[in-house]
Scaffold this motif. Structure first.
Motif, PDB file in Angstrom:
ATOM      1  N   ASP B 102       0.833  -1.217   0.000  1.00  0.00           N
ATOM      2  CA  ASP B 102       0.000   0.000   0.000  1.00  0.00           C
ATOM      3  C   ASP B 102       0.863   1.261   0.000  1.00  0.00           C
ATOM      4  N   ALA B 103       1.985   1.208   0.737  1.00  0.00           N
ATOM      5  CA  ALA B 103       2.874   2.370   0.811  1.00  0.00           C
ATOM      6  C   ALA B 103       3.514   2.652  -0.554  1.00  0.00           C
ATOM      7  N   PHE B 104       3.534   1.650  -1.424  1.00  0.00           N
ATOM      8  CA  PHE B 104       4.027   1.798  -2.803  1.00  0.00           C
ATOM      9  C   PHE B 104       2.905   2.270  -3.727  1.00  0.00           C
ATOM     10  N   ARG B 105       1.730   1.708  -3.559  1.00  0.00           N
ATOM     11  CA  ARG B 105       0.645   2.016  -4.488  1.00  0.00           C
ATOM     12  C   ARG B 105       0.095   3.420  -4.327  1.00  0.00           C
ATOM     13  N   LYS B 106       0.075   3.937  -3.099  1.00  0.00           N
ATOM     14  CA  LYS B 106      -0.516   5.269  -2.926  1.00  0.00           C
ATOM     15  C   LYS B 106       0.273   6.320  -3.716  1.00  0.00           C
ATOM     16  N   PRO B 107       1.604   6.437  -3.502  1.00  0.00           N
ATOM     17  CA  PRO B 107       2.323   7.432  -4.315  1.00  0.00           C
ATOM     18  C   PRO B 107       2.325   7.088  -5.806  1.00  0.00           C
ATOM     19  N   LEU B 108       2.250   5.794  -6.142  1.00  0.00           N
ATOM     20  CA  LEU B 108       2.185   5.417  -7.559  1.00  0.00           C
ATOM     21  C   LEU B 108       0.902   5.970  -8.197  1.00  0.00           C
ATOM     22  N   LYS B 136      -4.148   3.269   5.380  1.00  0.00           N
ATOM     23  CA  LYS B 136      -4.439   3.639   6.773  1.00  0.00           C
ATOM     24  C   LYS B 136      -4.652   2.370   7.613  1.00  0.00           C
ATOM     25  N   HIS B 137      -5.388   1.443   7.044  1.00  0.00           N
ATOM     26  CA  HIS B 137      -5.701   0.197   7.742  1.00  0.00           C
ATOM     27  C   HIS B 137      -4.439  -0.632   8.006  1.00  0.00           C
ATOM     28  N   SER B 138      -3.622  -0.838   6.962  1.00  0.00           N
ATOM     29  CA  SER B 138      -2.452  -1.711   7.133  1.00  0.00           C
ATOM     30  C   SER B 138      -1.377  -1.040   7.980  1.00  0.00           C
ATOM     31  N   GLU B 140      -1.785   1.155  10.393  1.00  0.00           N
ATOM     32  CA  GLU B 140      -2.199   1.134  11.805  1.00  0.00           C
ATOM     33  C   GLU B 140      -1.992  -0.250  12.421  1.00  0.00           C
ATOM     34  N   TRP B 141      -2.253  -1.292  11.634  1.00  0.00           N
ATOM     35  CA  TRP B 141      -2.047  -2.646  12.165  1.00  0.00           C
ATOM     36  C   TRP B 141      -0.566  -2.957  12.395  1.00  0.00           C
ATOM     37  N   VAL B 142       0.290  -2.496  11.469  1.00  0.00           N
ATOM     38  CA  VAL B 142       1.725  -2.737  11.639  1.00  0.00           C
ATOM     39  C   VAL B 142       2.203  -2.072  12.935  1.00  0.00           C
ATOM     40  N   ILE B 143       1.733  -0.860  13.195  1.00  0.00           N
ATOM     41  CA  ILE B 143       2.128  -0.157  14.424  1.00  0.00           C
ATOM     42  C   ILE B 143       1.550  -0.856  15.662  1.00  0.00           C
ATOM     43  N   ARG B 144       0.262  -1.199  15.576  1.00  0.00           N
ATOM     44  CA  ARG B 144      -0.392  -1.857  16.704  1.00  0.00           C
ATOM     45  C   ARG B 144       0.316  -3.171  17.078  1.00  0.00           C
ATOM     46  N   LEU B 145       0.675  -3.950  16.064  1.00  0.00           N
ATOM     47  CA  LEU B 145       1.318  -5.246  16.326  1.00  0.00           C
ATOM     48  C   LEU B 145       2.782  -5.077  16.724  1.00  0.00           C
ATOM     49  N   GLY B 146       3.484  -4.178  16.025  1.00  0.00           N
ATOM     50  CA  GLY B 146       4.904  -3.972  16.322  1.00  0.00           C
ATOM     51  C   GLY B 146       5.098  -3.414  17.722  1.00  0.00           C
ATOM     52  N   ASP B 147       4.285  -2.442  18.070  1.00  0.00           N
ATOM     53  CA  ASP B 147       4.380  -1.803  19.382  1.00  0.00           C
ATOM     54  C   ASP B 147       3.377  -2.432  20.348  1.00  0.00           C
ATOM     55  N   GLY B 148       3.132  -3.725  20.178  1.00  0.00           N
ATOM     56  CA  GLY B 148       2.137  -4.416  20.998  1.00  0.00           C
ATOM     57  C   GLY B 148       2.785  -5.276  22.055  1.00  0.00           C
ATOM     58  N   THR B 149       2.472  -6.564  22.033  1.00  0.00           N
ATOM     59  CA  THR B 149       3.083  -7.487  23.004  1.00  0.00           C
ATOM     60  C   THR B 149       4.416  -7.990  22.460  1.00  0.00           C
TER      61      THR B 149
END
Lengths: 161, 249
Positions: B102-108, B136-138, B140-149
């Motif tokens: 997604d981080a690639f497709r948005k600027p593309l 936004k969805h992906s 937020e999940w990467v942050i939630r999981l990375g900075d999670g348990t």
């Protein structure tokens, strides 16, 4: 002989298959109606790229016109300009709310992560004390909310800009 | 070579294959809301693939429909990036793959809205609105999981370590891109990579994740050379058309 106004009137009798309270005119899906020689060309645009209702809408338009003896019709799908919830008519927003779906409100910038979701009033009790359950709902165009006052779970027709 | 056709197939196959991958989560999501989210995103991607491959068929001019192109090619004719065909594995792997994409497709798509090719610009304008929701969805999940348990952190860090080697390929360019860039149909891959890197670093930093330090990067997808996974995807994707050629319903 039908004229363009009559065709627009007939379009007000074609309903969206997924939100059957809205007509394709309320939704802003019908973009243009033009007469070319003896035939009519009706231009429609999808709400979302993967909207599975587009083929059905096309068929319903042809069927509605055929019922009124208008046969030389082609339906063309265009992507630009891209559909936006701004095209939803005021009448359409009122009908959505009556049907139990909260109409789109001005939305926060999607580039801000973890931003507070927009405050969407409950379509049943009008309380602003509601909570977003999921950004993605029962169809591509809706998010899922729940009212914290009357506890009603409801769909929110999310803002697309 | 018809460079525009080739480019559209690469763009469309990314959407098609990732859309198919996400659809595999249908009925298997960790929670109901995520099951619905992943299938919604899959639907957007398959919808984008429909628009892009339909246009590819028109550009090619051999009378192929979007369905012919999606269902009736052989593995070597698929031009998706290797990243999108990687297995779903756990939810953390799926979200990391989705975020890197997604981080690639948005600027593309932001670039392509300025394309001198009107239909490609129209597809980009439409797809961009959807991609903003996906990112936004992906993210937020990467942050939630990375900075999670500890467990969720370790799993997404391991996902990042495994998937990082497929990211350079997103910015692969060859004579196809050079030709189209000269015509103003597509734009600089370097600028794209700069936007991508900024977004990825920012989100991974918030997620307390570390970018792996390995230099090795895969490529091949844009030339039709795939990992073993694509064959299995196609076996399922193409089953009906191969078993009952020309079937419609």
């Amino acid at each position: 002989m039908v004229n363009k106004e009559r065709i627009w009137e007939l379009m007000e009798e074609v309903f969206d298959p997924e939100v059957p309270v809205l007509t394709v005119v309320d939704l802003g899906v019908v973009r243009e109606i033009v007469k070319i020689g003896d035939s009519w060309k009706i231009t429609i645009t999808p709400t979302y790229s993967g909207c599975p209702a587009m083929k059905r809408i096309e068929d319903d338009i042809l069927e509605k016109l055929a019922e009124h003896d208008v046969h030389n019709v082609s339906v063309e799908l265009v992507l630009a300009p891209a559909w936006t919830t701004d095209w939803l008519s005021e009448n359409g927003k009122r009908k959505l709310k009556e049907y139990g779906i909260a109409p789109p409100v001005d939305e926060v910038d999607k580039s801000v992560l973890f931003a507070e979701p927009p405050t969407v009033p409950c379509p049943k009790c009008d309380s602003k004390h509601t909570k977003m359950v999921s950004q993605f709902g029962s169809t591509a165009c809706k998010a899922h909310y729940q009212c914290q006052e009357c506890m009603e779970p409801f769909d929110y027709f999310k803002c697309l800009k | 070579m018809n460079t525009l056709f080739e480019y559209l197939v690469r763009l469309g196959d990314d959407s098609l294959i990732l859309g198919h991958r996400l659809s595999e989560w249908c009925g298997h999501g960790p929670i109901l809301e995520e099951d619905i989210a992943m299938t919604n995103i899959a639907l957007d991607l398959v919808g984008q693939a429909t628009s892009i491959l339909k246009y590819a068929g028109e550009v090619e001019g051999k009378g192929r429909s979007e369905d012919d192109i999606a269902f009736l090619r052989y593995e070597r004719e698929y031009k998706n990036a290797l990243l999108v065909e990687q297995p779903n594995d756990d939810f953390g792997v799926t979200m990391m793959r989705q975020f890197l994409f997604d981080a690639f497709r948005k600027p593309l798509f932001e670039q392509l809205t300025q394309s001198s090719d009107e239909q490609l610009a129209a597809i980009a304008e439409k797809s961009l609105k959807e991609t903003k929701y996906h990112l936004k969805h992906s993210a937020e999940w990467v942050i939630r999981l990375g900075d999670g348990t500890d467990e969720s952190h370790d799993r997404v860090q391991s996902a990042l370590n495994d998937l990082w080697r497929y990211t350079d390929e997103l910015f692969f360019t060859d004579e196809v891109d050079a030709d189209l860039e000269a015509k103003g149909i597509i734009f600089s891959s370097e600028e794209l990579k700069a936007s991508w890197s900024e977004m990825v670093k920012n989100v991974l930093n918030q997620a307390t994740l570390t970018i792996p330090d390995n230099g090795w990067q895969h490529d091949g997808g844009r030339r039709g050379l795939h990992s073993e996974h694509l064959g299995y995807i196609l076996a399922e994707l193409q089953y009906m058309q191969r078993a009952y050629p020309g079937m419609e319903w």
